[in-house]
Design a protein around this motif. Structure first.
Motif, PDB file in Angstrom:
ATOM      1  N   THR A 162       0.814  -1.211   0.000  1.00  0.00           N
ATOM      2  CA  THR A 162       0.000   0.000   0.000  1.00  0.00           C
ATOM      3  C   THR A 162       0.850   1.264   0.000  1.00  0.00           C
ATOM      4  O   THR A 162       0.360   2.353  -0.316  1.00  0.00           O
ATOM      5  CB  THR A 162      -0.928   0.024   1.223  1.00  0.00           C
ATOM      6  OG1 THR A 162      -0.125  -0.068   2.421  1.00  0.00           O
ATOM      7  CG2 THR A 162      -1.902  -1.148   1.181  1.00  0.00           C
ATOM      8  N   ARG A 163       2.122   1.118   0.360  1.00  0.00           N
ATOM      9  CA  ARG A 163       3.046   2.254   0.363  1.00  0.00           C
ATOM     10  C   ARG A 163       4.440   1.711   0.127  1.00  0.00           C
ATOM     11  O   ARG A 163       4.765   0.604   0.579  1.00  0.00           O
ATOM     12  CB  ARG A 163       2.983   2.978   1.707  1.00  0.00           C
ATOM     13  CG  ARG A 163       3.732   4.301   1.764  1.00  0.00           C
ATOM     14  CD  ARG A 163       3.479   4.995   3.093  1.00  0.00           C
ATOM     15  NE  ARG A 163       3.984   6.350   3.097  1.00  0.00           N
ATOM     16  CZ  ARG A 163       3.841   7.205   4.111  1.00  0.00           C
ATOM     17  NH1 ARG A 163       3.198   6.815   5.208  1.00  0.00           N
ATOM     18  NH2 ARG A 163       4.332   8.428   4.045  1.00  0.00           N
ATOM     19  N   ILE A 164       5.263   2.455  -0.581  1.00  0.00           N
ATOM     20  CA  ILE A 164       6.627   2.013  -0.852  1.00  0.00           C
ATOM     21  C   ILE A 164       7.567   3.198  -0.648  1.00  0.00           C
ATOM     22  O   ILE A 164       7.367   4.266  -1.238  1.00  0.00           O
ATOM     23  CB  ILE A 164       6.784   1.473  -2.287  1.00  0.00           C
ATOM     24  CG1 ILE A 164       5.789   0.339  -2.544  1.00  0.00           C
ATOM     25  CG2 ILE A 164       8.219   0.972  -2.507  1.00  0.00           C
ATOM     26  CD1 ILE A 164       5.750  -0.117  -3.995  1.00  0.00           C
ATOM     27  N   ILE A 165       8.585   3.010   0.182  1.00  0.00           N
ATOM     28  CA  ILE A 165       9.615   4.014   0.403  1.00  0.00           C
ATOM     29  C   ILE A 165      10.925   3.480  -0.170  1.00  0.00           C
ATOM     30  O   ILE A 165      11.419   2.441   0.280  1.00  0.00           O
ATOM     31  CB  ILE A 165       9.807   4.325   1.903  1.00  0.00           C
ATOM     32  CG1 ILE A 165       8.471   4.623   2.591  1.00  0.00           C
ATOM     33  CG2 ILE A 165      10.798   5.471   2.081  1.00  0.00           C
ATOM     34  CD1 ILE A 165       7.802   5.886   2.164  1.00  0.00           C
ATOM     35  N   ASP A 166      11.459   4.146  -1.150  1.00  0.00           N
ATOM     36  CA  ASP A 166      12.766   3.769  -1.695  1.00  0.00           C
ATOM     37  C   ASP A 166      13.826   4.422  -0.809  1.00  0.00           C
ATOM     38  O   ASP A 166      14.040   5.635  -0.859  1.00  0.00           O
ATOM     39  CB  ASP A 166      12.888   4.258  -3.137  1.00  0.00           C
ATOM     40  CG  ASP A 166      14.180   3.793  -3.812  1.00  0.00           C
ATOM     41  OD1 ASP A 166      15.113   3.394  -3.100  1.00  0.00           O
ATOM     42  OD2 ASP A 166      14.244   3.842  -5.057  1.00  0.00           O
ATOM     43  N   GLY A 203       4.121   3.009  -8.239  1.00  0.00           N
ATOM     44  CA  GLY A 203       3.483   3.464  -7.009  1.00  0.00           C
ATOM     45  C   GLY A 203       4.467   3.949  -5.965  1.00  0.00           C
ATOM     46  O   GLY A 203       4.117   4.077  -4.789  1.00  0.00           O
ATOM     47  N   ILE A 204       5.697   4.243  -6.362  1.00  0.00           N
ATOM     48  CA  ILE A 204       6.745   4.681  -5.432  1.00  0.00           C
ATOM     49  C   ILE A 204       6.871   6.196  -5.552  1.00  0.00           C
ATOM     50  O   ILE A 204       7.267   6.709  -6.596  1.00  0.00           O
ATOM     51  CB  ILE A 204       8.092   4.011  -5.749  1.00  0.00           C
ATOM     52  CG1 ILE A 204       7.923   2.495  -5.880  1.00  0.00           C
ATOM     53  CG2 ILE A 204       9.124   4.355  -4.674  1.00  0.00           C
ATOM     54  CD1 ILE A 204       9.135   1.789  -6.442  1.00  0.00           C
ATOM     55  N   ARG A 205       6.566   6.894  -4.477  1.00  0.00           N
ATOM     56  CA  ARG A 205       6.526   8.357  -4.530  1.00  0.00           C
ATOM     57  C   ARG A 205       7.361   9.026  -3.444  1.00  0.00           C
ATOM     58  O   ARG A 205       7.393  10.252  -3.365  1.00  0.00           O
ATOM     59  CB  ARG A 205       5.067   8.836  -4.425  1.00  0.00           C
ATOM     60  CG  ARG A 205       4.204   8.361  -5.589  1.00  0.00           C
ATOM     61  CD  ARG A 205       2.758   8.811  -5.460  1.00  0.00           C
ATOM     62  NE  ARG A 205       2.001   8.396  -6.635  1.00  0.00           N
ATOM     63  CZ  ARG A 205       1.434   7.204  -6.799  1.00  0.00           C
ATOM     64  NH1 ARG A 205       1.548   6.292  -5.828  1.00  0.00           N
ATOM     65  NH2 ARG A 205       0.774   6.911  -7.896  1.00  0.00           N
TER      66      ARG A 205
END
Length: 308
Positions: free
Chosen positions: A27-31, A71-73
């Motif tokens: 549901t969320r992605i942090i690079d 979906g990575i913001r």
């Protein structure tokens, strides 16, 4: 579910025995591992070197163009410069770029101004810690200053990234034991090497580091370590299982973190491939493991900030 997500789900479901359906996308992605820099500045940059493919202006908009389709913001930047004032350069960039939720800077514990500089940058909530690279700071040397620096990081509630060869890992474990309040993130798999020809000491030393509960592992630089022509690393997730499975067995679901290492990752494969490999692997581990890997564990390790 769009066609891309359907294909990713189908692929992920085939990787591990007993998996019949992969978890949905996170549901969320942090690079947590990007590098931004500008060689066109008047002062230039200490890295990368002139004449290399990396020697170009690399900014958040360039990363977003590759990451947002997945979906990575949001990203945590990791230092690409040992110049003290380049810490401020990134913090100034973050003022304008809301996709930056954290920054891991560079300060040398052997520098007489270390404590002063750390206190200065720690006032900015985007500044989440520092990285010590093995080519600049050896944690097995000058141990008194290294330990003092580590304790000061913990005092400020900051974390420490470490980047170095497998021989560094036991020293990282000792530092973690000596400063149990310090969150340590090992970058780039602890320099595993090619998944099909792992460095002999890697597995054992990974196990040593993983025994310390305040040590996290960043699953980054998978494709760059493959022995292949530039940009031609295998796309098949199964190729990377010797690394991924060992990290899963040692660190478990709570201490593995997503990081692309872009743009350096282009040496191995495109951003799409880098993401696809770990997306398939961790979605096959189930919804909670996927959520933890792609953002929850990084919040624990980095304590990045919400941007509005």
């Amino acid at each position: 579910m769009n066609r891309r997500h359907f294909l990713q789900t189908t692929a992920a479901a085939t990787l591990l025995p007993g998996i019949t359906q992969a978890a949905p996308p996170a549901t969320r992605i942090i690079d947590t591992h990007t590098h931004f820099y500008d060689p066109t500045r008047a002062e230039g940059v200490p890295w990368p070197g002139k004449g290399t493919k990396l020697y170009r202006k690399v900014m958040p908009a360039d990363w977003r163009a590759l990451a947002e389709p997945h979906g990575i913001r949001e990203t945590v930047i990791v230092e690409a410069s040992q110049w003290v004032e380049d810490n401020q350069w990134i913090l100034d960039l973050a003022e304008k770029e809301k996709c930056i939720v954290g920054f891991v800077g560079n300060l040398d514990p052997n520098d007489a101004a270390f404590a002063t500089n750390l206190e200065r940058f720690a006032k900015n909530p985007i500044f989440r810690g520092i990285r010590w690279r093995g080519d600049l700071v050896r944690i097995d040397a000058n141990k008194e200053k290294v330990l003092a620096g580590a304790k000061l990081l913990a005092k400020h509630g900051l974390q420490l990234d470490l980047n170095g060869p497998p021989t560094m890992l036991p020293h990282a474990a000792q530092l973690a034991a000596d400063v149990p309040d310090l969150r340590i993130v090992i970058d780039h798999l602890g320099a595993s090497g090619d998944p099909q020809s792992l460095r002999p000491e890697w597995k054992e030393n990974i196990g040593i580091a993983a025994k310390q509960p305040n040590v996290f592992m960043k699953v980054s630089a998978l494709v760059e370590q493959v022995k292949c022509e530039e940009g031609q690393a295998p796309h098949d997730t199964a190729y990377y299982l010797p690394i991924l499975d060992h990290l899963w067995e040692t660190f478990g679901p709570d201490r593995l973190i997503y990081g692309s290492n872009w743009p350096v990752s282009d040496k191995g494969a495109s951003y799409d491939v880098v993401f696809k490999i770990v997306d398939e692997y961790f979605r096959a581990k189930g919804t909670e493991a996927c959520e933890k890997y792609f953002w929850k564990n990084s919040l624990t390790a980095y304590r990045w900030v919400e941007r509005k």
